[in-house]
Structure formats: structure tokens, C-alpha cells
Design a protein around this motif. Sequence first.
Motif, PDB file in Angstrom:
ATOM      1  N   ALA A   3       0.838  -1.215   0.000  1.00 34.47           N
ATOM      2  CA  ALA A   3       0.000   0.000   0.000  1.00 34.47           C
ATOM      3  C   ALA A   3       0.867   1.256   0.000  1.00 34.47           C
ATOM      4  CB  ALA A   3      -0.938  -0.005   1.205  1.00 34.47           C
ATOM      5  N   ARG A   4       1.972   1.223   0.727  1.00 35.37           N
ATOM      6  CA  ARG A   4       2.858   2.393   0.801  1.00 35.37           C
ATOM      7  C   ARG A   4       3.527   2.697  -0.536  1.00 35.37           C
ATOM      8  NH1 ARG A   4       4.952   0.650   6.799  1.00 35.37           N
ATOM      9  NH2 ARG A   4       3.485   1.976   7.952  1.00 35.37           N
ATOM     10  N   MET A   5       3.598   1.715  -1.416  1.00 36.15           N
ATOM     11  CA  MET A   5       4.175   1.954  -2.742  1.00 36.15           C
ATOM     12  C   MET A   5       3.235   2.782  -3.627  1.00 36.15           C
ATOM     13  SD  MET A   5       5.784  -1.809  -3.447  1.00 36.15           S
ATOM     14  CE  MET A   5       6.618  -2.695  -2.111  1.00 36.15           C
ATOM     15  N   TRP A   6       1.943   2.746  -3.311  1.00 33.50           N
ATOM     16  CA  TRP A   6       0.947   3.449  -4.122  1.00 33.50           C
ATOM     17  C   TRP A   6       0.464   4.732  -3.470  1.00 33.50           C
ATOM     18  CZ3 TRP A   6       0.516   1.642  -8.904  1.00 33.50           C
ATOM     19  CH2 TRP A   6       0.793   0.291  -9.160  1.00 33.50           C
ATOM     20  N   LEU A   7       0.609   4.857  -2.158  1.00 34.53           N
ATOM     21  CA  LEU A   7       0.076   5.996  -1.415  1.00 34.53           C
ATOM     22  C   LEU A   7       1.201   6.891  -0.903  1.00 34.53           C
ATOM     23  CD1 LEU A   7      -2.606   4.162   0.755  1.00 34.53           C
ATOM     24  CD2 LEU A   7      -3.084   5.833  -1.048  1.00 34.53           C
ATOM     25  N   LYS A   8       1.041   8.204  -1.088  1.00 37.63           N
ATOM     26  CA  LYS A   8       2.011   9.142  -0.533  1.00 37.63           C
ATOM     27  C   LYS A   8       1.727   9.395   0.941  1.00 37.63           C
ATOM     28  CE  LYS A   8       3.927  13.791  -1.104  1.00 37.63           C
ATOM     29  NZ  LYS A   8       3.883  15.059  -1.890  1.00 37.63           N
ATOM     30  N   ASP A   9       0.456   9.558   1.266  1.00 27.59           N
ATOM     31  CA  ASP A   9       0.072   9.783   2.652  1.00 27.59           C
ATOM     32  C   ASP A   9      -1.316   9.190   2.875  1.00 27.59           C
ATOM     33  OD1 ASP A   9      -1.696  11.638   1.447  1.00 27.59           O
ATOM     34  OD2 ASP A   9      -0.262  13.259   1.720  1.00 27.59           O
ATOM     35  N   GLY A  10      -1.797   9.295   4.104  1.00 32.41           N
ATOM     36  CA  GLY A  10      -3.115   8.738   4.430  1.00 32.41           C
ATOM     37  C   GLY A  10      -3.017   7.425   5.174  1.00 32.41           C
ATOM     38  N   GLY A  11      -4.136   7.012   5.744  1.00 28.70           N
ATOM     39  CA  GLY A  11      -4.184   5.762   6.494  1.00 28.70           C
ATOM     40  C   GLY A  11      -4.220   4.545   5.581  1.00 28.70           C
ATOM     41  N   LEU A  42      -5.571  -3.832   1.112  1.00 37.03           N
ATOM     42  CA  LEU A  42      -4.957  -3.007   0.076  1.00 37.03           C
ATOM     43  C   LEU A  42      -6.011  -2.262  -0.746  1.00 37.03           C
ATOM     44  CD1 LEU A  42      -2.566  -1.971  -1.523  1.00 37.03           C
ATOM     45  CD2 LEU A  42      -2.560  -4.135  -2.806  1.00 37.03           C
ATOM     46  N   SER A  43      -7.009  -2.976  -1.230  1.00 36.63           N
ATOM     47  CA  SER A  43      -8.020  -2.325  -2.067  1.00 36.63           C
ATOM     48  C   SER A  43      -8.840  -1.327  -1.256  1.00 36.63           C
ATOM     49  CB  SER A  43      -8.927  -3.370  -2.726  1.00 36.63           C
ATOM     50  OG  SER A  43      -9.542  -4.205  -1.773  1.00 36.63           O
ATOM     51  N   GLY A  44      -9.127  -1.644   0.011  1.00 35.64           N
ATOM     52  CA  GLY A  44      -9.872  -0.722   0.859  1.00 35.64           C
ATOM     53  C   GLY A  44      -9.104   0.556   1.127  1.00 35.64           C
ATOM     54  N   ALA A  45      -7.799   0.422   1.357  1.00 32.57           N
ATOM     55  CA  ALA A  45      -6.976   1.610   1.600  1.00 32.57           C
ATOM     56  C   ALA A  45      -6.913   2.492   0.360  1.00 32.57           C
ATOM     57  CB  ALA A  45      -5.566   1.190   2.018  1.00 32.57           C
ATOM     58  N   LEU A  46      -6.754   1.881  -0.801  1.00 33.53           N
ATOM     59  CA  LEU A  46      -6.673   2.655  -2.040  1.00 33.53           C
ATOM     60  C   LEU A  46      -8.009   3.326  -2.359  1.00 33.53           C
ATOM     61  CD1 LEU A  46      -4.553   0.152  -4.164  1.00 33.53           C
ATOM     62  CD2 LEU A  46      -3.767   2.278  -3.098  1.00 33.53           C
ATOM     63  N   GLN A  47      -9.109   2.630  -2.056  1.00 35.49           N
ATOM     64  CA  GLN A  47     -10.430   3.204  -2.302  1.00 35.49           C
ATOM     65  C   GLN A  47     -10.725   4.343  -1.326  1.00 35.49           C
ATOM     66  OE1 GLN A  47     -14.070   0.892  -1.346  1.00 35.49           O
ATOM     67  NE2 GLN A  47     -14.647   1.152  -3.493  1.00 35.49           N
ATOM     68  N   ASP A  48     -10.474   4.128  -0.046  1.00 26.98           N
ATOM     69  CA  ASP A  48     -10.775   5.154   0.952  1.00 26.98           C
ATOM     70  C   ASP A  48      -9.960   6.427   0.739  1.00 26.98           C
ATOM     71  OD1 ASP A  48     -12.597   3.481   2.091  1.00 26.98           O
ATOM     72  OD2 ASP A  48     -11.592   3.296   4.035  1.00 26.98           O
TER      73      ASP A  48
END
Length: 427
Positions: free
Chosen positions: A270-278, A319-325
Motif C-alpha cells: 500500500a505504501r508503494m501506491w500511497l504518498k500519505d493517508g491511512g 490493500l483495495s480498501g486503503a486505495l479506495q478510501d
Amino acid sequence: MVIAKRGLVLGATAAVLTTVAVTGAGIHLSSQAFFRDSPKELVDEVWQIVDRNYVDGTFNQVDWQKVRNEYLSRNYTSKEEAYKAIREMLKKLDDPYTRFMDPEEFKSMQIDTSGELTGVGIQLSQDEDSKKLVVIAPIEGTPAAKAGVLAKDIILKIDGKSTDGMDVNDAVSLIRGPVGTEVTLTVMRNNQQKIFKLKRDRIEIHPVRYSRTQDIPGGVGYIRLNQFSANAAGEMRAAIQALEKQGVSGYVLDLRSNPGGLLYASIDIARMWLKDGGIVSTVDRQGVSDRQKANNRQLTNKPLVVLVDGGSASASEILSGALQDNQRAVLVGTKTFGKGLVQSVRGLGDGSGLAVTIAKYFTPSGRDINHAGIVPDVTIELNDAQRQELSRNREEIGTKADPQYAKGLEALQQQIAKHGRSASATR
């Protein structure tokens, strides 16, 4: 007993392979001779671990102290008697994911999934309501997947033996066997029985495969992740970096039929796709919440579509929930499996092992997806004919002949256009 973080398994299922990934699980190094002489102590050790760690302080409305008194009042003349008693004791929790493994089963579970596996390539769960044995997902490229076994298939018989009342461990024992031998599974799908004769094989599993396609201008980075094993994050990092060098316009991340795996593999990815956020919160029975966040180590900010289906479970849902949220990706496909539980896996003194449900997890917005699953932003179902076609011709998965991928391309093009307008507006 200290459990390494990478020993945490999401919605752990019995894998009809010789392993599921539990790399890093803490091992309790008590004397094996002690437990050979005192099998009752093994029963008590299991009880104590559950008593200290189980996610539900009511033990699912079971008088856990009474259970201890009952099982420690017995005399055990062998470790086999103790094993039987432990399985009976854990069954009272009515939790298919809290389970005991004898030394052979536990040794199999510890094998690194980057090596060779032996089996047919399915992961099983027990439906909490019906108690039926359900296929979470076939592992891609394995005998089960090639034969056409699908997520949500209900296993009725194993070599002609009914699975009524059978727990997951017993089913796994019946399905596993030497390479080259056969096992016949009778399954129920859409109220129709199907029979699969599967030849057990050695299976080398790489969790990630990727390619650059010309399905849209600039190219698409297609990444398929089969399971969250110990080496999944490393392979994902390599895939993204390679595709970035090729200058793709956007990504399709395929999590369909991914049954999950290690908790921290899902967080790392998830950290590879997200810059910040939960990313995820895990909550134990004391209500203590461990919140994991992105850490400014994003590898790409290009548009992303994630493909999910009913076989996308546990770590796939994190992973999918984090990217969606976080509104980082558009989810395309069908509702996910709905498994929001975390297990710790640990060794016992005689070489056996125990998986215990220790926490629930929640998406960044606080969604509890256990049983409910994650609903995609764009829903597209596959009919039976389409499923069978993709099962027979697996090279069509992730191509325009794959209806869910094709719908994902449409969503990706919309995101690329939106991304381009946003970039222009900030210049």
C-alpha cells in the motif's frame, strides 16, 4: 511469547498446498521431551495462549475457564490424545481460523512460499453459518486453477468421502498427498455438482507478474498479484520500478482470486501506491488500535485501477480498501470475500503450531469488512461462460478478452484524462 510482526496472517486459511506464508512467526522453544512426558501441559499451553490473546473477550460466549477445567481433568497417555483434545477444545470457539496444527502440518505451513510447493493449489475456508468447506481461491497456474476450480465452489466430497461435519484441517489432510497422485473433488456451484480429478504437483509460486500493454495510448502497466507472501512486496516494488522506466500512462492492479496472506506485506505494498493517508487499523480485544499509515515513499502517482472479485480476501481487502478510501484508485469488478480477521501463528513446545484470531481490522474510513466485503466503484459480473473461458484460456486474463479488465481500461482512461486536466490546472 513474542510474535514477530511478519508472523501475522490475515484471515488465515488452510492451504491445500504444503504451506501458507508465516515467515517470521515466533517459535516457543520449550523442551520437546517435556511435552512427550506431559501432554497435558501442551493442552494447557494452548488454552493459555487463547486465553491471553483471543480477539473476543467472551470467547464467542463460551465459558473458557470451564473448558480448561474440563480438558485438564482428563488424563492423556500420548500426544495424539492431546492433539485430539486440543482440536475439540478449539472447536468450541466456533472459529475456523483459530486452529491447531500437528508438527507435520506446522512444518508445512512454515515453508517459504517462494520455494516449491506440493499440492493442488486451492485455499479453503469454512463458512461460519453453513459450516460447508468453501474455496476462497485457486492459486493461479496450479492444477486446481487449470482444471477450472473457482472461488466460492463448495467442496461436497473428497475422493468420494462426504465433507459434512469435516473441519478444514481434516479436508487438507485428505487433499494433500505425494506428487503425481490424484485426488477427486466433488463441488457444488450454482446448485450444480461438478467433479474435478486433480493430479497433485510441485508448484513454484511467484506472487507477482507484470507486463506493459498498448491497450491505451502511452501504455498500461498491468500487475497481477496472486498472494501476499513473504516476497510479494519485493516483487511488487521491482514491477512498479520497471514499468515506471517504460513510461506507462497508468496501472491496472489485478487482485482477483487473491486469498490474502501476510498483514505487513499488504501494508508495504500500500505504501508503494500511497504518498500519505491511512492504510489499516487493527483492533484487539482490549480495544487497542494499531494504525498503519503511508510514509511518503510512494513509487508512482499515476492513475490506478484495481480489479477485485469474490476471491479477493483479507490482505487483498486491506490493500483495495486503503486505495479506495484514499481515493487513490478506482475499484472494478465484484464485491470482495469479506474477511476482516487477523491471526498470529506460533510454534508450540513439541513442534506443533497454533493459529489464533487476535484482532479485527478496519479500513482507513473505519469500515469493518468482515462478512460485508468491499463493494467496487464499478461493478461488472462475469457469467459462467466467461468464467470458464478465462479458466480454460488463462492467457486471456488481463487482456481485452477479459471483460473485467476491459471495463477497467475504460475506468483507467477516464482517470488518465482527469489526471491530465488536474496536472494542467496546477501549472
